[in-house]
Write a protein that holds these residues in place. Structure first.
Motif, mmCIF file in Angstrom:
data_model
loop_
_atom_site.group_PDB
_atom_site.id
_atom_site.type_symbol
_atom_site.label_atom_id
_atom_site.label_comp_id
_atom_site.label_asym_id
_atom_site.label_seq_id
_atom_site.Cartn_x
_atom_site.Cartn_y
_atom_site.Cartn_z
ATOM 1 N N VAL A 233 4.426 8.776 0.879
ATOM 2 C CA VAL A 233 4.498 10.286 -0.540
ATOM 3 C C VAL A 233 4.182 11.549 -0.097
ATOM 4 O O VAL A 233 3.037 11.347 0.183
ATOM 5 N N LEU A 234 4.206 12.616 0.748
ATOM 6 C CA LEU A 234 4.529 13.509 1.200
ATOM 7 C C LEU A 234 4.471 14.587 0.167
ATOM 8 O O LEU A 234 5.113 14.957 -0.166
ATOM 9 N N THR A 235 3.150 15.578 0.415
ATOM 10 C CA THR A 235 3.315 16.827 -0.598
ATOM 11 C C THR A 235 4.334 17.346 0.489
ATOM 12 O O THR A 235 5.030 18.164 -0.246
ATOM 13 N N HIS A 236 3.868 17.897 2.093
ATOM 14 C CA HIS A 236 4.902 18.462 2.371
ATOM 15 C C HIS A 236 4.765 18.116 4.032
ATOM 16 O O HIS A 236 3.818 17.283 3.996
ATOM 17 N N LEU A 237 6.007 18.530 5.709
ATOM 18 C CA LEU A 237 5.575 18.084 6.772
ATOM 19 C C LEU A 237 4.689 18.804 7.198
ATOM 20 O O LEU A 237 4.723 18.792 8.331
ATOM 21 N N LEU B 142 0.705 -1.468 0.037
ATOM 22 C CA LEU B 142 0.078 -0.184 -0.160
ATOM 23 C C LEU B 142 1.090 1.452 -0.084
ATOM 24 O O LEU B 142 1.900 1.107 0.878
ATOM 25 N N LEU B 143 0.919 2.314 -0.635
ATOM 26 C CA LEU B 143 1.160 3.375 -1.284
ATOM 27 C C LEU B 143 0.313 4.828 -0.212
ATOM 28 O O LEU B 143 -1.349 4.769 -0.605
ATOM 29 N N LEU B 144 0.396 5.473 0.130
ATOM 30 C CA LEU B 144 -0.072 6.295 0.740
ATOM 31 C C LEU B 144 0.596 8.197 0.216
ATOM 32 O O LEU B 144 1.453 8.251 0.460
ATOM 33 N N VAL B 145 -0.268 8.589 -0.107
ATOM 34 C CA VAL B 145 -0.029 9.790 -0.460
ATOM 35 C C VAL B 145 -0.790 10.833 0.890
ATOM 36 O O VAL B 145 -2.032 11.557 0.633
ATOM 37 N N ASP B 146 -0.126 11.537 1.408
ATOM 38 C CA ASP B 146 -0.226 12.902 2.646
ATOM 39 C C ASP B 146 -0.935 12.413 4.138
ATOM 40 O O ASP B 146 -1.757 10.116 3.303
ATOM 41 N N THR B 147 -0.947 11.977 5.233
ATOM 42 C CA THR B 147 -1.935 11.368 6.171
ATOM 43 C C THR B 147 -2.854 12.058 6.607
ATOM 44 O O THR B 147 -3.215 11.056 7.623
#
Length: 268
Positions: free
Chosen positions: A93-97, A39-44
């Motif tokens: 994978v994060l757009t930003h923190l 599984l891949l997440l984009v942002d959380t």
């Protein structure tokens, strides 16, 4: 390959004047991508730690944004509801923190966490102005960081860097698309699917009208974006480039931001 569009944080900002200044409700649009590798997440969005201890988000943030902090909205809980195992999350994978994007990292402690190197530098060595946007307790578990930097690649006319491998244009390929300005290393995340590309544009814009020319966001959102920006000139320049890309490639890519509830409703 299957993609789920989730809301990982309902927020009802103060001072919207019934929606005249800004939307009465915002979301944290998060992707769950079922890939053969896991599984891949984009942002959380917000995580279980944020829900269990809201005080760690800070009183000013909670008073301004008024997050619901519903345990059922955490990505961890929603994965279980989908019949998926949170332990199968291999990559985030994060757009930003920013704290409303990275809160769930500790719920997936074994995942590789992909982020632009400029963003990780900002979060781990913030300037005085940047300190309010980052919450180090959200990554106190020492994630397996995977940093990326732009190195001459291009996607739809925008600079890009491969975050997860795959033959160019094949389903499952994941790219970071630098759209700096909102934060020092803010990026969009492009995911290739069998039905075309998805671009999670993060906080490069907040209102769906900002994909169009001319953009027409509520005045309160315009001010809010200026205040939050690490570099507002760069943010506005990259937003203009994003509009140009969208006008040229609207049939090839679905573009959505992190917080526009109408975009999430159209895709969920």
């Amino acid at each position: 390959m299957r993609v789920h569009h989730l809301n990982a944080a309902t927020m009802r900002p103060a001072g919207t004047l019934g929606g005249r200044l800004s939307p009465t409700e915002m979301v944290a649009h998060t992707l769950v991508v079922e890939r053969p590798e896991g599984l891949l997440l984009v942002d959380t969005g917000f995580g279980r730690g944020d829900v269990a201890d809201p005080k760690r988000l800070g009183q000013p943030f909670r008073a301004m944004v008024r997050p619901a902090l519903d345990p059922g909205e955490t990505v961890h809980a929603q994965l279980l509801g989908l019949g998926l195992d949170p332990a199968d999350v291999t990559d985030v994978v994060l757009t930003h923190l920013d704290l409303d994007h990275a809160g769930g990292l500790s719920d997936f402690p074994t995942a590789r966490v992909h982020v632009h190197e400029a963003e990780l530098a900002a979060a781990t060595a913030p300037t005085l102005r940047e300190k309010a946007r980052y919450l180090p307790v959200q990554w106190a578990h020492s994630p397996q960081w995977v940093t990326h930097t732009t190195a001459g690649e291009s996607w739809m006319g925008l600079p890009a860097v491969s975050a997860l491998p795959g033959a160019s244009g094949s389903a499952g390929e994941v790219l970071l698309v630098p759209l700096h300005g909102h934060s020092r290393g803010h990026c969009g995340v492009a995911v290739s699917t069998p039905d075309g590309w998805l671009l999670h544009a993060g906080d490069s814009y907040f209102h769906t009208s900002e994909k169009q020319t001319p953009p027409a966001p509520p005045v309160g959102l315009k001010v809010y974006q200026r205040i939050l920006a690490a570099d507002d000139g760069l943010r506005r320049a990259n937003q203009a480039r994003l509009r140009e890309m969208y006008a040229a490639h609207a049939g090839e890519v679905t573009v959505f931001s992190a917080h526009d509830a109408s975009e999430l409703a159209a895709l969920a």
